[in-house]
Motif scaffolding. Structure first.
Motif, short mmCIF file in Angstrom:
data_model
loop_
_atom_site.label_atom_id
_atom_site.label_comp_id
_atom_site.label_asym_id
_atom_site.label_seq_id
_atom_site.Cartn_x
_atom_site.Cartn_y
_atom_site.Cartn_z
N ALA A 256 0.84 -1.20 0.00
CA ALA A 256 0.00 0.00 0.00
C ALA A 256 0.87 1.25 0.00
O ALA A 256 1.84 1.35 0.75
CB ALA A 256 -0.92 0.01 1.21
N ALA A 257 0.51 2.21 -0.83
CA ALA A 257 1.23 3.49 -0.91
C ALA A 257 0.60 4.54 -0.02
O ALA A 257 1.10 5.66 0.08
CB ALA A 257 1.25 3.99 -2.34
N GLY A 258 -0.50 4.18 0.64
CA GLY A 258 -1.17 5.09 1.54
C GLY A 258 -2.13 4.33 2.43
O GLY A 258 -2.62 3.26 2.07
N ILE A 259 -2.40 4.90 3.60
CA ILE A 259 -3.36 4.33 4.55
C ILE A 259 -4.51 5.31 4.71
O ILE A 259 -4.30 6.51 4.87
CB ILE A 259 -2.68 4.10 5.92
N TYR A 260 -5.72 4.79 4.66
CA TYR A 260 -6.91 5.62 4.78
C TYR A 260 -7.66 5.18 6.03
O TYR A 260 -8.32 4.14 6.05
CB TYR A 260 -7.77 5.45 3.53
N VAL A 261 -7.53 5.98 7.09
CA VAL A 261 -8.18 5.68 8.37
C VAL A 261 -9.64 6.12 8.29
O VAL A 261 -9.94 7.30 8.11
CB VAL A 261 -7.46 6.40 9.53
N SER A 262 -10.55 5.16 8.41
CA SER A 262 -11.97 5.45 8.23
C SER A 262 -12.79 4.30 8.78
O SER A 262 -12.38 3.14 8.69
CB SER A 262 -12.27 5.61 6.73
N ASN A 263 -13.96 4.61 9.33
CA ASN A 263 -14.92 3.55 9.64
C ASN A 263 -16.17 3.70 8.78
O ASN A 263 -17.25 3.32 9.18
CB ASN A 263 -15.25 3.51 11.14
N HIS A 264 -15.96 4.25 7.59
CA HIS A 264 -17.04 4.37 6.60
C HIS A 264 -18.14 5.30 7.10
O HIS A 264 -19.32 5.11 6.81
CB HIS A 264 -17.62 2.99 6.29
N GLY A 265 -17.73 6.31 7.87
CA GLY A 265 -18.71 7.25 8.37
C GLY A 265 -19.75 6.63 9.28
O GLY A 265 -20.88 7.12 9.37
N GLY A 266 -19.37 5.56 9.98
CA GLY A 266 -20.30 4.90 10.88
C GLY A 266 -21.34 4.07 10.17
O GLY A 266 -22.37 3.69 10.76
N ARG A 267 -21.10 3.71 8.91
CA ARG A 267 -22.09 2.99 8.12
C ARG A 267 -21.86 1.48 8.08
O ARG A 267 -22.67 0.74 7.53
CB ARG A 267 -22.08 3.52 6.68
N GLN A 268 -20.76 1.00 8.68
CA GLN A 268 -20.45 -0.41 8.60
C GLN A 268 -20.54 -1.08 9.98
O GLN A 268 -21.59 -1.53 10.38
CB GLN A 268 -19.08 -0.60 7.95
N LEU A 269 -19.44 -1.14 10.72
CA LEU A 269 -19.42 -1.82 12.01
C LEU A 269 -19.87 -0.89 13.12
O LEU A 269 -19.09 -0.07 13.62
CB LEU A 269 -18.01 -2.35 12.31
N ASN A 270 -21.13 -0.98 13.49
CA ASN A 270 -21.60 -0.18 14.62
C ASN A 270 -21.07 -0.78 15.91
O ASN A 270 -21.03 -2.00 16.08
CB ASN A 270 -23.13 -0.15 14.65
N GLY A 271 -20.64 0.08 16.82
CA GLY A 271 -20.02 -0.38 18.06
C GLY A 271 -18.51 -0.38 17.99
O GLY A 271 -17.83 -0.60 18.98
N GLY A 272 -17.97 -0.11 16.81
CA GLY A 272 -16.53 0.04 16.66
C GLY A 272 -16.10 1.43 17.09
O GLY A 272 -16.93 2.32 17.35
N PRO A 273 -14.79 1.68 17.16
CA PRO A 273 -14.31 2.96 17.65
C PRO A 273 -14.54 4.10 16.66
O PRO A 273 -14.62 3.88 15.45
CB PRO A 273 -12.80 2.71 17.84
N ALA A 274 -14.63 5.30 17.20
CA ALA A 274 -14.60 6.48 16.35
C ALA A 274 -13.25 6.55 15.65
O ALA A 274 -12.22 6.22 16.23
CB ALA A 274 -14.82 7.73 17.20
N SER A 275 -13.25 7.00 14.42
CA SER A 275 -12.01 7.03 13.65
C SER A 275 -10.95 7.91 14.32
O SER A 275 -9.77 7.57 14.33
CB SER A 275 -12.27 7.54 12.23
N PHE A 276 -11.36 9.05 14.86
CA PHE A 276 -10.37 9.94 15.47
C PHE A 276 -9.70 9.29 16.67
O PHE A 276 -8.51 9.54 16.93
CB PHE A 276 -11.02 11.26 15.89
N ASP A 277 -10.41 8.45 17.38
CA ASP A 277 -9.84 7.81 18.57
C ASP A 277 -8.74 6.81 18.24
O ASP A 277 -7.94 6.46 19.11
CB ASP A 277 -10.93 7.13 19.39
N VAL A 278 -8.69 6.32 17.00
CA VAL A 278 -7.64 5.37 16.63
C VAL A 278 -6.57 5.99 15.74
O VAL A 278 -5.54 5.36 15.47
CB VAL A 278 -8.24 4.13 15.91
N LEU A 279 -6.79 7.21 15.30
CA LEU A 279 -5.87 7.82 14.33
C LEU A 279 -4.45 7.94 14.87
O LEU A 279 -3.48 7.59 14.18
CB LEU A 279 -6.39 9.21 13.94
N GLU A 280 -4.29 8.43 16.06
CA GLU A 280 -2.95 8.70 16.58
C GLU A 280 -2.12 7.43 16.71
O GLU A 280 -0.93 7.41 16.35
CB GLU A 280 -3.02 9.42 17.93
N SER A 281 -2.73 6.35 17.20
CA SER A 281 -1.97 5.10 17.34
C SER A 281 -1.58 4.53 15.98
O SER A 281 -0.49 3.96 15.82
CB SER A 281 -2.79 4.07 18.13
#
Length: 371
Positions: A256-281
């Motif tokens: 991969a030439a790039g990483i795209y941190v996203s949870n699909h705008g909350g449209r896929q796995l409900n109950g998963g983390p907010a994207s911003f909460d995992v971005l830094e790690s």
């Protein structure tokens, strides 16, 4: 208003007077038909992760910086070798014809007008070629929902290359569709053909629900698929839907030439983390090996600033742009980008950051307030 298969599409073309982006939601709801609005707005299940995406930005605070001796912050940046006038980009968002008769073509025009980066979806209402042409040479990425049929994937990738896209975004978090209650309540079926599907065996998308559309999508996606797409296209492949450091490193290991941190705008796995909460790690694990794109929940210039300071190189958003598209077409899209850029300029000035590179090195305070 334009009517297609009984569905009323906006044909507004005007600049918007925007107080803030969240306010656009209610305005757009007045003109987008119920089924289309529910598809655009809704998340999965009870929308918990969708709500957390924006709320999570409250978990970090921007440190004001006085006596910084700067004025007129510069929003320009260079990512993936592209010179951009803003670090805010258009997220790949499906079926924009639900919001406006000119769909992705008008979005491309609006994004190009601000010197931004447009990403178009496999499930666009407008073809790859027409969306690219509307951008009039402005940089665009193409987002691939992998099909079970590799010849279908090749056809899309061939068209994307011919259209001059600069990278392929491979979405990996949508091997099945999330349980989207708004679509069930509205018994929603796509009333407008999806241009990239019309000439292939999957059909045109018209008259189908999102579950039927996803049924033709690949449900097994692994590292070899990243390599295969990169080798076939000779374009950078950005892996979208990353929510953990482990997956980020696995994607990079696959080429991969790039990483795209996203949870699909909350449209896929409900109950998963907010994207911003995992971005830094994730950013710490990636450690600048490749650029990082971030989306999910972005509604304010302060959100863009925080995402950049937490490790993103580009910040994407979708729904507010679609609302602007419905309300004002290409000029409405331009208005949305100009507004969030204006908010970002103010935040940068008050935080003592002259450039986007300065923002990336800005400190954040992490204090979690009780709900």
């Amino acid at each position: 208003m334009t009517v297609v298969n009984g569905y009323e599409q906006s044909d507004n073309e005007k600049k918007l007077d925007i107080l803030n982006l969240p306010a656009l939601e209610d305005e757009a709801k007045k003109i987008i038909p119920t089924g289309g609005y529910g598809y655009i707005f809704g998340g999965s299940e009870d929308d918990w992760t969708l709500r957390q995406n924006t709320k999570a930005f409250e978990h970090a605070q921007i440190v004001p910086k006085a006596l910084s001796d700067i004025e007129s912050p510069d929003l320009s940046t260079n990512v993936f070798g592209l010179d951009l006038k803003t670090p805010v980009m258009m997220a790949p968002t499906a079926a924009q014809g639900l919001a406006h008769a000119k769909g992705e073509a008008d979005t491309a025009r609006g994004v190009a007008a601000v010197g931004g980066l447009m990403a178009q979806s496999t499930y666009s209402s407008t073809s790859i070629a027409d969306t690219a042409a509307a951008g009039n040479g402005a940089p665009q990425f193409f987002q691939l929902y992998m099909s079970k049929d590799w010849s279908f994937n090749e056809s899309l990738l061939d068209e994307a290359k011919k259209a001059g896209v600069k990278a392929i975004i491979l979405t990996v978090d949508a091997t099945v569709d999330g349980y989207r209650e708004q679509d069930i309540i509205n018994n929603f079926q796509f009333p407008i053909p999806m241009a990239n599907l019309t000439k292939f065996s999957e059909g045109d998308g018209k008259g189908k629900g999102i579950g039927e559309i996803y049924a033709s999508a690949a449900q097994k996606i692994g590292p070899d698929d990243v390599r295969r797409i990169a080798e076939y296209t000779d374009l950078p492949v950005i892996v979208k839907g990353i929510q953990s450091p482990e997956d980020a490193l696995r994607a990079i290991g696959a080429g991969a030439a790039g990483i795209y941190v996203s949870n699909h705008g909350g449209r896929q796995l409900n109950g998963g983390p907010a994207s911003f909460d995992v971005l830094e790690s994730i950013a710490k694990a990636v450690n600048h090996q490749v650029p990082i794109i971030f989306d999910s929940g972005v509604r304010r210039g302060s959100h863009v600033f925080k995402a950049l300071a937490a490790g993103a190189d580009l910040v994407a958003f979708g729904r507010p742009v679609i609302y602007g598209l419905a309300l004002g077409g290409a000029e409405g899209v331009q208005s949305v980008f100009e507004h969030i850029d204006h908010e970002l300029e103010i935040i940068m000035q008050l935080a003592g950051t002259k450039t986007i590179e300065d923002v990336k090195h800005a400190p954040l305070l992490h204090i979690n307030y009780a709900d």
